[in-house]
Design a protein around this motif. Structure first.
Motif, PDB file in Angstrom:
ATOM      1  N   TYR A 181     -48.388 -19.072 -24.212  1.00 14.66           N
ATOM      2  CA  TYR A 181     -49.418 -18.324 -23.495  1.00 14.66           C
ATOM      3  C   TYR A 181     -50.544 -17.996 -24.472  1.00 14.66           C
ATOM      4  O   TYR A 181     -50.327 -17.798 -25.665  1.00 14.66           O
ATOM      5  CB  TYR A 181     -48.848 -17.048 -22.869  1.00 14.66           C
ATOM      6  CG  TYR A 181     -48.352 -16.021 -23.856  1.00 14.66           C
ATOM      7  CD1 TYR A 181     -49.174 -14.987 -24.279  1.00 14.66           C
ATOM      8  CD2 TYR A 181     -47.062 -16.083 -24.380  1.00 14.66           C
ATOM      9  CE1 TYR A 181     -48.731 -14.036 -25.194  1.00 14.66           C
ATOM     10  CE2 TYR A 181     -46.605 -15.150 -25.292  1.00 14.66           C
ATOM     11  CZ  TYR A 181     -47.448 -14.130 -25.685  1.00 14.66           C
ATOM     12  OH  TYR A 181     -47.006 -13.196 -26.597  1.00 14.66           O
ATOM     13  N   GLU A 182     -51.744 -17.956 -23.945  1.00 13.07           N
ATOM     14  CA  GLU A 182     -52.923 -17.679 -24.762  1.00 13.07           C
ATOM     15  C   GLU A 182     -53.330 -16.218 -24.707  1.00 13.07           C
ATOM     16  O   GLU A 182     -54.036 -15.737 -25.601  1.00 13.07           O
ATOM     17  CB  GLU A 182     -54.090 -18.544 -24.295  1.00 13.07           C
ATOM     18  CG  GLU A 182     -53.822 -20.048 -24.350  1.00 13.07           C
ATOM     19  CD  GLU A 182     -54.769 -20.810 -23.446  1.00 13.07           C
ATOM     20  OE1 GLU A 182     -55.942 -20.977 -23.849  1.00 13.07           O
ATOM     21  OE2 GLU A 182     -54.349 -21.214 -22.343  1.00 13.07           O
ATOM     22  N   GLY A 276     -59.335 -16.655 -16.420  1.00 13.06           N
ATOM     23  CA  GLY A 276     -59.275 -18.044 -15.969  1.00 13.06           C
ATOM     24  C   GLY A 276     -60.603 -18.746 -16.109  1.00 13.06           C
ATOM     25  O   GLY A 276     -60.679 -19.897 -16.572  1.00 13.06           O
ATOM     26  N   GLY A 279     -61.662 -20.036 -19.590  1.00 13.09           N
ATOM     27  CA  GLY A 279     -60.980 -21.187 -20.164  1.00 13.09           C
ATOM     28  C   GLY A 279     -59.529 -20.964 -20.517  1.00 13.09           C
ATOM     29  O   GLY A 279     -58.850 -21.890 -20.979  1.00 13.09           O
ATOM     30  N   LYS A 281     -55.894 -21.118 -19.999  1.00 16.28           N
ATOM     31  CA  LYS A 281     -55.062 -21.926 -19.093  1.00 16.28           C
ATOM     32  C   LYS A 281     -53.664 -21.357 -18.910  1.00 16.28           C
ATOM     33  O   LYS A 281     -53.029 -21.593 -17.879  1.00 16.28           O
ATOM     34  CB  LYS A 281     -54.966 -23.357 -19.631  1.00 16.28           C
ATOM     35  CG  LYS A 281     -56.301 -24.091 -19.698  1.00 16.28           C
ATOM     36  CD  LYS A 281     -56.944 -24.193 -18.314  1.00 16.28           C
ATOM     37  CE  LYS A 281     -58.282 -24.933 -18.373  1.00 16.28           C
ATOM     38  NZ  LYS A 281     -58.952 -24.949 -17.043  1.00 16.28           N
ATOM     39  N   ASN A 282     -53.181 -20.644 -19.924  1.00 13.53           N
ATOM     40  CA  ASN A 282     -51.833 -20.084 -19.872  1.00 13.53           C
ATOM     41  C   ASN A 282     -51.885 -18.598 -20.200  1.00 13.53           C
ATOM     42  O   ASN A 282     -52.289 -18.227 -21.308  1.00 13.53           O
ATOM     43  CB  ASN A 282     -50.911 -20.791 -20.865  1.00 13.53           C
ATOM     44  CG  ASN A 282     -50.859 -22.284 -20.646  1.00 13.53           C
ATOM     45  OD1 ASN A 282     -50.406 -22.740 -19.612  1.00 13.53           O
ATOM     46  ND2 ASN A 282     -51.362 -23.055 -21.608  1.00 13.53           N
ATOM     47  N   HIS A 310     -54.916 -19.419 -10.487  1.00  9.70           N
ATOM     48  CA  HIS A 310     -54.971 -20.846 -10.187  1.00  9.70           C
ATOM     49  C   HIS A 310     -56.288 -21.236  -9.525  1.00  9.70           C
ATOM     50  O   HIS A 310     -56.805 -22.335  -9.757  1.00  9.70           O
ATOM     51  CB  HIS A 310     -53.796 -21.244  -9.303  1.00  9.70           C
ATOM     52  CG  HIS A 310     -52.483 -21.227 -10.020  1.00  9.70           C
ATOM     53  ND1 HIS A 310     -51.267 -21.214  -9.369  1.00  9.70           N
ATOM     54  CD2 HIS A 310     -52.183 -21.200 -11.347  1.00  9.70           C
ATOM     55  CE1 HIS A 310     -50.288 -21.200 -10.246  1.00  9.70           C
ATOM     56  NE2 HIS A 310     -50.818 -21.180 -11.460  1.00  9.70           N
ATOM     57  N   GLY A 313     -58.917 -22.101 -12.093  1.00 13.19           N
ATOM     58  CA  GLY A 313     -58.622 -23.134 -13.080  1.00 13.19           C
ATOM     59  C   GLY A 313     -57.462 -22.857 -14.006  1.00 13.19           C
ATOM     60  O   GLY A 313     -57.131 -23.701 -14.852  1.00 13.19           O
ATOM     61  N   GLY A 314     -56.813 -21.704 -13.875  1.00  8.97           N
ATOM     62  CA  GLY A 314     -55.658 -21.415 -14.716  1.00  8.97           C
ATOM     63  C   GLY A 314     -54.473 -22.285 -14.344  1.00  8.97           C
ATOM     64  O   GLY A 314     -54.344 -22.733 -13.206  1.00  8.97           O
ATOM     65  N   LYS A 315     -53.589 -22.505 -15.286  1.00  7.97           N
ATOM     66  CA  LYS A 315     -52.438 -23.389 -15.054  1.00  7.97           C
ATOM     67  C   LYS A 315     -51.117 -22.621 -15.023  1.00  7.97           C
ATOM     68  O   LYS A 315     -50.430 -22.599 -14.023  1.00  7.97           O
ATOM     69  CB  LYS A 315     -52.395 -24.465 -16.151  1.00  7.97           C
ATOM     70  CG  LYS A 315     -53.619 -25.368 -16.190  1.00  7.97           C
ATOM     71  CD  LYS A 315     -53.797 -26.142 -14.891  1.00  7.97           C
ATOM     72  CE  LYS A 315     -55.017 -27.066 -14.965  1.00  7.97           C
ATOM     73  NZ  LYS A 315     -55.262 -27.762 -13.676  1.00  7.97           N
ATOM     74  N   GLN A 316     -50.757 -21.997 -16.133  1.00  8.73           N
ATOM     75  CA  GLN A 316     -49.455 -21.340 -16.238  1.00  8.73           C
ATOM     76  C   GLN A 316     -49.621 -19.823 -16.214  1.00  8.73           C
ATOM     77  O   GLN A 316     -50.285 -19.244 -17.066  1.00  8.73           O
ATOM     78  CB  GLN A 316     -48.742 -21.756 -17.526  1.00  8.73           C
ATOM     79  CG  GLN A 316     -47.323 -21.225 -17.672  1.00  8.73           C
ATOM     80  CD  GLN A 316     -46.371 -21.789 -16.627  1.00  8.73           C
ATOM     81  OE1 GLN A 316     -46.465 -22.964 -16.288  1.00  8.73           O
ATOM     82  NE2 GLN A 316     -45.479 -20.952 -16.122  1.00  8.73           N
TER      83      GLN A 316
END
Length: 347
Positions: A181-182, A276, A279, A281-282, A310, A313-316
């Motif tokens: 995770y970021e 999100g 940028g 993503k996680n 989501h 543009g977020g993924k996880q």
């Protein structure tokens, strides 16, 4: 004098059906420490507007998270009660501030077992008018009316207790082990800004309108004993310190606002959206204002929050469970109970 313990959590409707949700919301929202406006205005807002529109929507949300055994908050609280009972020598009862598991019933259960001294534990790490204070006020009203010979003491806010911080931090570490995770978002239940001002015992220290970097939260003051915003930010700081989180990889936000008055900011939904769009993503999210998973964590965060992430543009999107029946959390409560027992003067 025989001692006993009463754990008190928020509460839940008896079922996810609109009629039960409406009854629960009516009790909850008519509490003057939840919606702290004059009775006529609160009645107009709650009974004239909210209860004619919101129960059906809220019932659908409850249905999404309802377990076969019942309300997640109730089931998890009962499991917590059982685990704490295993570690202490006194009767441990469970009650809810709202709903059918009343504080009166909880106290009656203890009194029926011969209890004369009660250690009341509001299951909220941080103090707030709409959580800890309303529990303590109602408990005292019930005591005076029904149990005048009962002695009640309570556990103060424990947001900065090292044992609690360890329990919360270790649960986060365990939940996120092996996951990438970021950003870690600490999302706390929101309250109106005026609640912060009303709880300021100095009448001059707290400035909740400072949206993000609140200077008064960092300046030592007696006001911090009852300042919800300070206590939330302090939990974030202490957990980040314990987990050695790097700057800019975590932040604090507030969820579940109601109405048009200013509430504590930044808002969780907008923060998730901003992360999100920036940028990220996680991301992971933890909800330290709650000790038991409930509608606000299982539906508002784990479902609605993930959907927002989501969409931009977020993924996880990883949700950290509440402490629930975590062993370190249970040990923390048992230790506080045993400390209280040792320090309580027989009267």
């Amino acid at each position: 004098m025989k001692k006993g313990v009463l754990l008190v959590n928020l509460g839940s409707p008896d079922s996810p059906e609109p009629k039960d949700v409406k009854k629960y919301l009516g009790e909850f929202l008519m509490d003057p420490r939840v919606i702290d406006v004059p009775l006529w205005a609160r009645t107009l807002l709650v009974k004239g507007i909210i209860l004619n529109t919101r129960p059906k929507q809220s019932a659908e949300a409850y249905k999404k998270i309802w377990w076969e055994d019942g309300s997640p908050l109730i089931v998890l609280s009962e499991q917590l009660q059982e685990k704490v009972q295993e570690k202490v020598d006194f009767p441990v009862a469970l009650a809810m501030r709202y709903g059918s598991m009343t504080i009166k019933k909880g106290l009656q259960e203890l009194v029926d077992k011969g209890v004369e001294q009660v250690f009341l534990i509001p299951l909220y790490p941080q103090f707030a008018m709409a959580t800890t204070e309303t529990i303590l006020v109602l408990a005292e009203e019930v005591r005076q009316e029904h149990f005048p010979n009962l002695n009640i003491e309570s556990l103060p806010a424990f947001y900065n207790n090292p044992e609690y911080i360890k329990a919360l931090s270790e649960s986060i570490k365990k939940s996120l082990a092996g996951k990438t995770y970021e950003h870690l978002l600490f999302s706390y239940h929101g309250v109106p800004e005026r609640h912060i001002r009303k709880s300021d015992i100095t009448n001059s220290h707290c400035k909740p309108s400072d949206k993000i970097d609140c200077i008064c939260c960092k300046t030592p003051s007696p006001a911090h004993e009852f300042c919800y915003k300070h206590q939330c930010k302090e939990v974030t700081r202490l957990v980040a310190e314990y987990l050695n989180l790097e700057d800019n990889t975590y932040s604090t936000s507030f969820q579940s606002r109601l109405g048009f008055d200013p509430w504590l900011q930044p808002y969780t939904d907008r923060t998730i959206e901003r992360l999100g769009k920036s940028g990220i993503k996680n991301m992971a999210i933890v909800t330290p204002a709650f000790v038991s998973d409930c509608l606000e964590t299982l539906e508002e965060i784990a479902m609605e929050g993930e959907e927002i992430f989501h969409e931009v543009g977020g993924k996880q999107f990883t949700t950290v469970p509440c402490l629930n029946t975590d062993d370190n959390w249970v040990a923390f409560l048992a230790n506080r109970i045993n400390e209280w027992s040792k320090n309580t003067v027989e009267v």
